[in-house]
Design a protein around this motif. Structure first.
Motif, short mmCIF file in Angstrom:
data_model
loop_
_atom_site.label_atom_id
_atom_site.label_comp_id
_atom_site.label_asym_id
_atom_site.label_seq_id
_atom_site.Cartn_x
_atom_site.Cartn_y
_atom_site.Cartn_z
N SER A 1 -11.66 4.69 16.58
CA SER A 1 -12.94 5.06 16.00
C SER A 1 -13.04 6.58 15.92
N HIS A 2 -13.64 7.09 14.84
CA HIS A 2 -13.70 8.54 14.63
C HIS A 2 -14.39 9.26 15.80
N ILE A 3 -15.37 8.60 16.41
CA ILE A 3 -16.11 9.28 17.49
C ILE A 3 -15.22 9.55 18.70
N LYS A 4 -14.15 8.78 18.85
CA LYS A 4 -13.23 8.96 19.98
C LYS A 4 -12.15 9.99 19.69
N CYS A 5 -12.08 10.45 18.46
CA CYS A 5 -10.99 11.34 18.04
C CYS A 5 -11.41 12.80 18.10
N PRO A 6 -10.45 13.70 18.26
CA PRO A 6 -10.79 15.13 18.33
C PRO A 6 -11.34 15.64 17.02
N LYS A 7 -12.34 16.52 17.14
CA LYS A 7 -12.86 17.21 15.97
C LYS A 7 -12.05 18.45 15.67
N SER A 8 -11.29 18.91 16.68
CA SER A 8 -10.46 20.11 16.50
C SER A 8 -9.27 20.01 17.44
N VAL A 9 -8.23 20.78 17.12
CA VAL A 9 -7.00 20.79 17.91
C VAL A 9 -6.59 22.24 18.15
N ASP A 10 -6.36 22.58 19.40
CA ASP A 10 -5.77 23.87 19.76
C ASP A 10 -4.33 23.63 20.21
N PHE A 11 -3.51 24.66 20.08
CA PHE A 11 -2.09 24.51 20.41
C PHE A 11 -1.71 25.47 21.54
N GLU A 12 -0.90 24.97 22.47
CA GLU A 12 -0.39 25.76 23.59
C GLU A 12 1.11 25.54 23.70
N ALA A 13 1.81 26.59 24.14
CA ALA A 13 3.26 26.47 24.31
C ALA A 13 3.60 25.51 25.45
N GLU A 14 2.72 25.42 26.46
CA GLU A 14 2.94 24.50 27.57
C GLU A 14 1.60 24.17 28.21
N LEU A 15 1.37 22.91 28.51
CA LEU A 15 0.14 22.51 29.19
C LEU A 15 0.32 22.65 30.70
N PRO A 16 -0.79 22.89 31.42
CA PRO A 16 -0.70 23.07 32.88
C PRO A 16 -0.56 21.73 33.59
N ARG A 17 0.65 21.20 33.59
CA ARG A 17 0.90 19.89 34.17
C ARG A 17 1.66 20.04 35.49
N HIS A 18 1.20 19.31 36.49
CA HIS A 18 1.84 19.26 37.80
C HIS A 18 3.21 18.61 37.65
N PRO A 19 4.23 19.00 38.45
CA PRO A 19 5.55 18.37 38.33
C PRO A 19 5.51 16.86 38.55
N THR A 20 4.50 16.35 39.24
CA THR A 20 4.38 14.90 39.45
C THR A 20 3.84 14.19 38.22
N GLY A 21 3.48 14.93 37.20
CA GLY A 21 2.99 14.32 35.97
C GLY A 21 1.50 14.45 35.77
N LYS A 22 0.76 14.85 36.80
CA LYS A 22 -0.68 14.98 36.65
C LYS A 22 -1.03 16.25 35.89
N LEU A 23 -2.00 16.13 35.02
CA LEU A 23 -2.44 17.26 34.20
C LEU A 23 -3.57 17.99 34.91
N TYR A 24 -3.47 19.31 35.00
CA TYR A 24 -4.56 20.10 35.56
C TYR A 24 -5.60 20.33 34.46
N LYS A 25 -6.30 19.26 34.12
CA LYS A 25 -7.26 19.33 33.02
C LYS A 25 -8.41 20.28 33.36
N ARG A 26 -8.70 20.39 34.65
CA ARG A 26 -9.77 21.30 35.07
C ARG A 26 -9.52 22.72 34.59
N LEU A 27 -8.25 23.16 34.62
CA LEU A 27 -7.93 24.53 34.19
C LEU A 27 -8.23 24.72 32.71
#
Length: 518
Positions: free
Chosen positions: A478-504
């Protein structure tokens, strides 16, 4: 036979540990002698059962002798992430009440500030460093070598107190009291490894993740309890992982979904050249696995995948094998420890099958957040059930499906949106290497959906790829669940265990907006 000392007697020259990068081997005899010397060193330093120590090591060949030595001395050991800042290190050392800290020389920069006049951790009495000491630290190797290799007279089972990775706030220590005082007592984990995963002394287990994290540490120690061989990678590399499976005839392993994604995005010719037929069980957890990703993994590796849902807290476990998952795509299994309860946030009432709510476990193992009774109370239902803070539902057969973490839910115009749904879609786009979906400020709706994407080729980042990804997501959701915009990063702040530091990421977008980010 649930302890390395049994295997040191029966098969002293068998490898307990193989370091994947150097090929260095630690036999069961060497592991037992080292653990005994470490336990004696702790006693010589005045440490008694119930005392706390902290470790800061990369995946090191002496990691296990330290843990086993602490365990048989009745100590509570806190393994710290090697990616912590100086402030985070001192916070954890102080919070856990460590009387001794053991670090490696590779971590010297992160721990040097802890010692000396005005040091950040005045409660620590002993500082031990591997691979070359610095000022204020004692050389670990010499201190251990000075001790005899005989067992201490007052052995008593200790255990770990690990800290959450802090993806939604300040990390907290999770203390689960040992269930028995005997150092070779059975546990729910050893029962699962024996009865479900069929781990034996013939098992060769590949661990591609940092040992300071709960699952890699606890599973590798459990395999050594059962006399198997553990192969440890210094860090995950997708092709190197496949090489190691073939080279060591790996039978069991544990991964996270981001590792699956990275292997699946290797060229087909690269993936096809490795013999993976020795694999009997490939365990995965830590984050929801996109359905399409898991379907591809089962098609490639066969029905060897086992998924579970659990946390450092150890309050409950769900599990499913490949056949169960194929019959219930997207599930993380049925409860094997504890009993699932899905509850409404406002009333606390249990919800019927098919309705999403906070996931609780009843009749699971007790735990407490160290020095944080408020957080412990906040994770406990009035009926005594406990939660990890995740949201999901069960189907009519009792299979659990995860929706997302409560802290990551987006509320846009009064509508609840779980970003995991869009993440699961976007990660399958061929141009995407990694993705995070989050809520960002919107004056009219409170929040709106944004995707932050790590493209496979940063040169493709731009308006054209942004439009393509939004369109791709809208084809599936559904459109409401989809992003309205996209930003790009060379690398996301992801923990080596696979968890994403989404807070950052969220902090960056909400700075100055007064959000209630946890």
């Amino acid at each position: 036979m649930l302890h390395p000392f049994h295997h040191a007697r029966a098969t002293p020259d068998k490898p307990a540990l193989v370091m994947a990068d150097t090929g260095a081997v630690v036999t069961y005899r060497q592991l037992e002698d080292g653990a005994n010397r470490v336990a004696r060193l702790f006693r010589a330093l005045g440490l008694q059962s119930g005392d706390h120590i902290a470790l800061m090591l990369e995946n090191h060949p002496r990691y296990f002798e330290i843990c086993w030595g602490a365990h048989r001395a009745g100590l509570i050991y806190t393994a710290m992430s090697t990616r912590l800042t100086e402030g985070e290190v001192s916070y954890i050392v102080n919070d856990c009440g460590a009387k001794a800290v053991i670090a490696s020389h590779a971590m010297a920069k992160a721990v040097a500030h802890l010692v000396g006049a005005g040091g950040a951790c005045p409660g620590v009495q002993h500082w031990l460093m591997l691979d070359g000491a610095i000022a204020g630290w004692t050389g670990y190797e010499d201190a251990v070598a000075a001790q005899p290799a005989e067992r201490i007279a007052d052995e008593l089972a200790g255990g770990d107190m690990l800290y959450s990775s802090g993806t939604t706030g300040r990390p907290k220590g999770v203390f689960v009291p040992p269930q028995a005082t005997e150092i070779d007592a059975a546990s729910p984990m050893t029962d699962i490894l024996i009865n479900i995963y069929r781990v034996t002394a013939d098992t060769v287990y590949l661990s591609p993740a940092p040992l300071y994290h709960a699952a890699p540490l606890r599973y590798t120690l459990a395999v050594q309890r059962l006399g198997g061989t553990v192969v440890v990678m210094p860090h995950f590399d997708p092709e190197r992982y496949l090489q190691l499976v073939q080279q060591h005839h790996i039978t069991h392993t544990q991964l996270v979904p981001t590792m699956f994604v990275r292997m699946l995005k290797l060229p087909e010719a690269t993936r096809a050249q490795y013999d993976l037929s020795s694999l009997q069980v490939a365990i995965h957890a830590a984050a929801p696995c996109p359905v399409a990703v898991k379907q591809q993994m089962i098609a490639w590796w066969g029905p060897v995948l086992w998924e579970y849902y659990a946390g450092t807290e150890g309050n409950g476990v769900t599990m499913c094998n490949s056949a169960q998952w194929l019959a219930h795509p997207g599930t993380v299994g049925k409860a094997v420890i504890g009993e699932l309860k899905i509850c409404d946030d406002e009333s606390g009432a249990e919800l019927p099958a098919g309705q999403s709510g906070t996931i609780y476990f009843a009749n699971g193992r007790p735990f407490a957040y160290h020095n944080d009774p408020a957080k412990t109370a906040g994770s406990t239902h009035p009926k005594g059930w406990t939660t990890l803070g995740d949201v999901g539902f069960v189907d009519t057969e009792g299979y659990l499906y995860l929706t997302d973490r409560k802290a990551y839910m987006i509320i846009s115009g009064g509508v609840n949106i779980y970003p995991q749904e869009a993440e699961n879609v976007l990660i399958n786009h061929p141009a995407v290497a990694d993705v995070a979906v989050l809520g960002v400020p919107n004056e009219d709706f409170g929040e709106e959906v944004k995707a932050v994407v790590q493209p496979r080729d940063m040169r493709e980042a731009g308006p054209e790829l942004e439009a393509a990804l939004i369109a791709y997501c809208r084809e599936h959701l559904s459109h409401i669940k989809c992003p309205k915009s996209v930003d790009f990063e060379a690398e996301l702040p992801r923990h080596p265990t696979g968890k994403l530091y989404k807070r950052l990421l969220k902090d960056r977008y909400w700075a100055g907006h007064g959000s209630n980010i946890i």
